[in-house]
Design a protein around this motif. Structure first.
Motif, PDB file in Angstrom:
ATOM      1  N   GLU A   1      41.879  47.735  44.289  1.00  0.00           N
ATOM      2  CA  GLU A   1      43.477  46.829  44.830  1.00  0.00           C
ATOM      3  C   GLU A   1      43.050  45.918  45.032  1.00  0.00           C
ATOM      4  OE1 GLU A   1      41.627  49.350  47.781  1.00  0.00           O
ATOM      5  OE2 GLU A   1      42.523  51.527  45.765  1.00  0.00           O
ATOM      6  N   GLU A   2      42.320  45.270  45.373  1.00  0.00           N
ATOM      7  CA  GLU A   2      42.131  43.435  46.348  1.00  0.00           C
ATOM      8  C   GLU A   2      42.284  43.046  44.607  1.00  0.00           C
ATOM      9  OE1 GLU A   2      39.253  40.652  47.670  1.00  0.00           O
ATOM     10  OE2 GLU A   2      40.061  42.012  48.794  1.00  0.00           O
ATOM     11  N   ILE A   3      41.236  43.153  43.980  1.00  0.00           N
ATOM     12  CA  ILE A   3      41.561  42.698  42.409  1.00  0.00           C
ATOM     13  C   ILE A   3      42.476  43.379  41.543  1.00  0.00           C
ATOM     14  CG2 ILE A   3      39.687  43.984  40.773  1.00  0.00           C
ATOM     15  CD1 ILE A   3      38.348  41.384  39.995  1.00  0.00           C
ATOM     16  N   SER A   4      43.132  44.068  41.783  1.00  0.00           N
ATOM     17  CA  SER A   4      43.533  44.525  40.363  1.00  0.00           C
ATOM     18  C   SER A   4      45.673  43.544  41.647  1.00  0.00           C
ATOM     19  CB  SER A   4      44.533  46.146  40.654  1.00  0.00           C
ATOM     20  OG  SER A   4      44.675  46.460  42.045  1.00  0.00           O
ATOM     21  N   ARG A   5      45.676  43.207  42.473  1.00  0.00           N
ATOM     22  CA  ARG A   5      46.889  43.042  43.028  1.00  0.00           C
ATOM     23  C   ARG A   5      46.774  41.866  42.586  1.00  0.00           C
ATOM     24  NH1 ARG A   5      45.714  42.621  48.938  1.00  0.00           N
ATOM     25  NH2 ARG A   5      45.909  44.724  48.698  1.00  0.00           N
ATOM     26  N   TYR A   6      45.464  41.285  42.379  1.00  0.00           N
ATOM     27  CA  TYR A   6      45.689  39.219  42.018  1.00  0.00           C
ATOM     28  C   TYR A   6      45.711  39.054  40.445  1.00  0.00           C
ATOM     29  CZ  TYR A   6      43.806  38.931  46.532  1.00  0.00           C
ATOM     30  OH  TYR A   6      43.303  38.847  48.406  1.00  0.00           O
TER      31      TYR A   6
ATOM     32  N   LEU B   1      45.689  29.433  42.334  1.00  0.00           N
ATOM     33  CA  LEU B   1      46.389  28.596  40.867  1.00  0.00           C
ATOM     34  C   LEU B   1      46.988  29.181  40.439  1.00  0.00           C
ATOM     35  CD1 LEU B   1      44.868  26.321  39.801  1.00  0.00           C
ATOM     36  CD2 LEU B   1      42.783  27.265  38.911  1.00  0.00           C
ATOM     37  N   ALA B   2      48.001  30.855  39.790  1.00  0.00           N
ATOM     38  CA  ALA B   2      48.493  30.961  38.714  1.00  0.00           C
ATOM     39  C   ALA B   2      49.470  30.584  39.065  1.00  0.00           C
ATOM     40  CB  ALA B   2      48.914  32.537  39.208  1.00  0.00           C
ATOM     41  N   LEU B   3      50.537  29.980  40.174  1.00  0.00           N
ATOM     42  CA  LEU B   3      51.466  29.171  39.713  1.00  0.00           C
ATOM     43  C   LEU B   3      51.863  28.370  38.780  1.00  0.00           C
ATOM     44  CD1 LEU B   3      54.679  29.956  41.837  1.00  0.00           C
ATOM     45  CD2 LEU B   3      53.308  27.968  43.116  1.00  0.00           C
ATOM     46  N   PRO B   4      50.500  26.941  39.725  1.00  0.00           N
ATOM     47  CA  PRO B   4      50.890  26.380  38.821  1.00  0.00           C
ATOM     48  C   PRO B   4      50.308  26.488  37.149  1.00  0.00           C
ATOM     49  CG  PRO B   4      49.090  26.062  40.210  1.00  0.00           C
ATOM     50  CD  PRO B   4      49.665  27.156  40.660  1.00  0.00           C
ATOM     51  N   VAL B   5      49.504  27.121  36.523  1.00  0.00           N
ATOM     52  CA  VAL B   5      48.818  27.463  35.554  1.00  0.00           C
ATOM     53  C   VAL B   5      50.565  27.804  34.613  1.00  0.00           C
ATOM     54  CG1 VAL B   5      47.807  28.761  34.306  1.00  0.00           C
ATOM     55  CG2 VAL B   5      46.337  27.597  36.020  1.00  0.00           C
ATOM     56  N   GLY B   6      51.307  29.129  35.424  1.00  0.00           N
ATOM     57  CA  GLY B   6      51.832  29.893  35.029  1.00  0.00           C
ATOM     58  C   GLY B   6      53.385  28.977  34.069  1.00  0.00           C
TER      59      GLY B   6
END
Length: 169
Positions: A45-50, A132-137
């Motif tokens: 569940e944790e990794i799927s959320r990420y 890090l998904a925020l600045p990459v996206g």
């Protein structure tokens, strides 16, 4: 060069596809373990959320590249094509500015989390990699908007001499 063109065309979709396939495999294994083996795992569940967070932010770039964002276009149907293109440019400028602000904010959050050693509960993944998904996206989104207008300018410059020759004839 052929590989770079392919990567430019399919980069976001490739990342989203790999991440989505990983998500399906991980969640399927969790369902199997929970309902067939009667032993649930703590980490799926944790990794799927990420992974879903990464899919969402990369998806913003993919939608920008294909001009697939939701739009309210009922008002644009009543104006001329010139005004429609003006609104499209204003929309792209707003998305670009918002993307730049989000990249700057995302880098700040990443740097703040790099100072702390916060990790996720089940896997121990440092939170800085999740955020890090925020600045990459949004960085990819800003690059796709820049790329869109560079292509428009270069295509117009390629067409300009032909138009001049046809006018002169």
């Amino acid at each position: 060069m052929k590989y770079i063109k392919w990567l430019d065309k399919h980069f976001e979709m490739m990342l989203i596809s790999i991440t989505m396939c990983s998500l399906v495999v991980i969640m399927s294994s969790q369902v199997f373990m929970r309902y067939v083996m009667n032993a649930s795992l703590s980490w799926p569940e944790e990794i799927s959320r990420y992974l879903f967070i990464w899919i969402a932010f990369i998806g913003i770039s993919y939608a920008t590249k294909g001009d697939l964002h939701l739009k309210i276009d009922i008002l644009l149907e009543y104006v001329s094509p010139k005004i429609q293109s003006m609104f499209a440019v204003l929309r792209d400028i707003a998305i670009f500015l918002f993307s730049v602000i989000m990249v700057i904010g995302g880098i700040d959050v990443y740097n703040n989390l790099s100072g702390t050693m916060q990790t996720s509960a089940a896997l121990g993944i440092p939170f800085k990699y999740v955020y890090l998904a925020l600045p990459v996206g949004f960085g990819l989104t800003a690059l796709r908007i820049i790329q869109k207008y560079i292509l428009k300018v270069t295509q117009k410059s390629k067409l300009a001499p032909e138009n001049k020759q046809s006018v002169e004839l």
